[in-house]
Every structure is written in C-alpha cells, then in structure tokens.
Design an enzyme around this catalytic site. Structure first.
Site, PDB file in Angstrom:
ATOM      1  N   ASP A 116      19.107 -45.373  37.668  1.00 46.42           N
ATOM      2  CA  ASP A 116      19.443 -46.794  37.559  1.00 46.42           C
ATOM      3  C   ASP A 116      19.755 -47.165  36.106  1.00 46.42           C
ATOM      4  O   ASP A 116      18.926 -47.754  35.435  1.00 46.42           O
ATOM      5  CB  ASP A 116      18.276 -47.631  38.107  1.00 46.42           C
ATOM      6  N   GLU A 145      22.527 -56.221  33.135  1.00 47.99           N
ATOM      7  CA  GLU A 145      22.340 -56.377  34.573  1.00 47.99           C
ATOM      8  C   GLU A 145      20.892 -56.601  34.953  1.00 47.99           C
ATOM      9  O   GLU A 145      20.586 -57.341  35.896  1.00 47.99           O
ATOM     10  CB  GLU A 145      22.886 -55.133  35.294  1.00 47.99           C
ATOM     11  N   GLU A 146      19.962 -55.982  34.232  1.00 52.51           N
ATOM     12  CA  GLU A 146      18.551 -56.043  34.613  1.00 52.51           C
ATOM     13  C   GLU A 146      17.904 -57.402  34.348  1.00 52.51           C
ATOM     14  O   GLU A 146      16.790 -57.656  34.827  1.00 52.51           O
ATOM     15  CB  GLU A 146      17.755 -54.949  33.887  1.00 52.51           C
TER      16      GLU A 146
END
Length: 345
Positions: free
Chosen positions: A93, A124-125
């Site tokens: 990830d 994104e996280e």
C-alpha cells in the site's frame, strides 16, 4: 531493476504522508530516462511546498493512466524479502503497486505501444491532496486505473469515507473541586458514547457501513479538570451521508449538559462508488476509500486494481506476495491494451 528490486527501493524511502519528496524525486529520476528513450515526457505537478505528484506520458493522446499514491501511513520500517513476500511499510500500500505499474509500462514501450501514462500522487492516506491537485489540471485521459491492494481483482465497488474531528471545550479547575470547572473529557466521552450508538446502514453490494474512533487526546493531568479534549472518527460510507451526518450532530448535541457536548469539524468526505468490470478479470468489492472520488472524473472512467491484501496494509506485518507483483505487471498490460482497443473502435 526488476519489479522486486524496484519495490524494495521504493519501500526503503520513508514517505509517510507530507514527507513524500524523496520518493517523488526517485520516481522522477527513474522515469526521466524512460521518457527520453521512448519519446515521452515526465513532469512534477506541484501540490504544496516540497510535495509534488509525478506524471509521465507516452504517445500523442492519453487513453489510459495508471495511478497510485506515494505516501504511506506511519511508522516507517524498511524492506526485507523471503522466497514468497516483500515486506515493509508501503510494500502493498502502495509501492509494490507503483513498481508493477512501471514495469507494465516498460514492457508496453518495448513492444512499441503508446498512448498511456503514469500518475503518482501524494497525500492519499490523509486527504487526497495530490488527487485533488491532479483533478484541477487534467491531461485528457479517458480512463484511470487506480492502484490499491485488491489481490489483483478488479473492484466493482468501494466504500466512501466521512472523517470528523470531535472537539470538546471545558474549564480547568483543581480536581478536588470539580464544581469549579467543566470537564471537556467528560463531555467528549458522553458524545462518543452517543456516536457509537448510531445505527449504520448497509448496502447489497458494499455491505455494512462502519464507524471507527481512531484517536482520543486531551486533558492536562489526573488532578486537573480538563479544559480541552478531542477525538478523530471515520465512517465508511455505503451510500448517501445525509442521515449519518444528522445522527452525528444529534449525538454530539444530546444529554444533560447545559451546552452542546462538543463541536463536529468535518475533515473529509469521499462518496461510495460503484465501478465497472473488464472482460477476463476476476472481481471483488472493497471496504476502503480511494483517491478515485477526488479525481472527480477529470482523469476519465475509473477502474481499481492492485496486488497485495488490504488486510496487512497499515499493520506491522505489511507485505506483498511476489507472485502477485509479477501477475500485476501482466494484468496492467492487459487492461491498457483492452482500453486502448476500446477507444480505437
């Protein structure tokens, strides 16, 4: 580098959200010779100071873009490998995904094929900052293949995300005389109790909506009435958010305190999605949110697929099967060829 070496090289660059610069520079430097050799171009897409997306394109038109994210969750830990897996933060990830995408593009370029690109984004996280920036500067892509761990199955749908900060305020006092103060922690606890009692909806495709209280902080000392406390919550959406938002507001405003228990501060909302399939690819449904809503359709019709299991992402045992990395290199080529053929008709 082969796909295993490239995965490990990326994993070994610490890129916890907001610290993606070195990973971005590595990819820019890796892709620049590939762009020069095969008549493409590569660019940095500035997002914030010392944070940028990396975009590369080959061919006169951009039919398909392979995209994933540069950032990881904390804490960083370096790579290692055994006969079956590559381990390390970001291995599944999403740095193994990035490596597979690059190797797929290399193979297509060697075969003389064009009209595709790579887009690696930051943030994104936490808040999809890189995807929102890319949405503001589209390049005409007709399709985007977003990379997240799906065990190389094409996701037919993914849950959305609704993230809040819950903030309670109070008044400090000596804990021996609580009547002189107003405990923010007591308010927050009561508000969170109400939040946990909210009934959540389900969907026939996406399943049950879920809610997580991820962080709690506040207070000064055990013998001080707390003047401030806060928590972060995240709801996995399976449909419209309106009823959940109303229920959250009621939970925070309820109870016997003379004023509202806490303040709800909305941080992020990403809608639940239904996605399309492609011939010959196994399918699945995933419970997590992605960058796809943040792209807002500006990079084309979206597909979701990547090697690795989400069940080990964000854990101390994060790893990606080597066999799935190799399979992903082939699958991304199949997807690009299918979509380019669709556009040529």
């Amino acid at each position: 580098m082969d796909v295993f070496e490239l995965t490990r090289a990326l994993v070994d660059i610490e890129s916890v959200t907001a610290n993606e610069e070195r990973a971005g520079q590595f990819l820019y430097d890796y892709l620049a010779p590939l762009a020069a050799r095969f008549g493409g171009r590569v660019e940095r897409m500035d997002v914030e100071p010392r944070r940028f997306n990396v975009f590369a394109q080959w061919g006169g038109r951009l039919t398909v873009t392979l995209s994933t994210h540069l950032d990881t969750v904390p804490p960083f830990f370096a790579s290692r490998e055994d006969a079956e897996y590559i381990w390390g933060r970001g291995s599944c990830d999403a740095k193994g995904i990035a490596a597979s995408m690059i190797k797929a593009v290399e193979a297509l370029l060697e075969a003389g094929e064009r009209d595709f690109g790579l887009l690696f984004v930051v943030g994104e996280e936490r808040n999809s900052a890189g995807a929102y920036r890319a949405a503001a500067t589209p390049r005409g892509s007709r399709y985007i293949v977003n990379g997240e761990p799906t065990e190389n199955k094409l996701a037919l749908g993914c849950k959305g995300a609704l993230r809040y900060e819950v903030v309670a305020s109070g008044k400090m006092a000596h804990s021996a005389y609580p009547e002189l103060g107003d405990s923010a922690i007591h308010k927050l606890v009561e508000a969170l109790d109400g939040i946990l009692r909210i009934p959540l909806p389900s969907d026939s495709l996406l399943g049950q909506s879920t809610l997580n209280i991820g962080t709690i902080s506040g207070g000064r000392a055990p013998n001080v009435i707390a003047d401030e406390a806060r928590a972060e919550i995240l709801v996995r959406l399976v449909g419209d958010s309106a009823e959940i938002k109303t229920a959250l507001a009621q939970a925070v405003g309820r109870a016997s305190w003379p004023a509202c228990l806490a303040e709800l501060r909305e941080i992020l909302e990403l809608p639940a999605l239904r996605l399309n399939s492609l011939a010959g690819l196994d399918t699945t449904v995933v419970a997590y949110a992605t960058d796809i809503p943040a792209f807002g359709g500006q990079w084309g019709e979206a597909f979701l697929l990547g090697p690795g299991s989400i069940h080990v992402a964000h854990t101390p045992d994060e790893r990606v099967p080597k066999q799935q990395l190799l399979e992903a290199v082939e699958i991304y080529q199949v997807i690009i060829r299918q979509l380019c053929k669709r556009e040529s008709k």
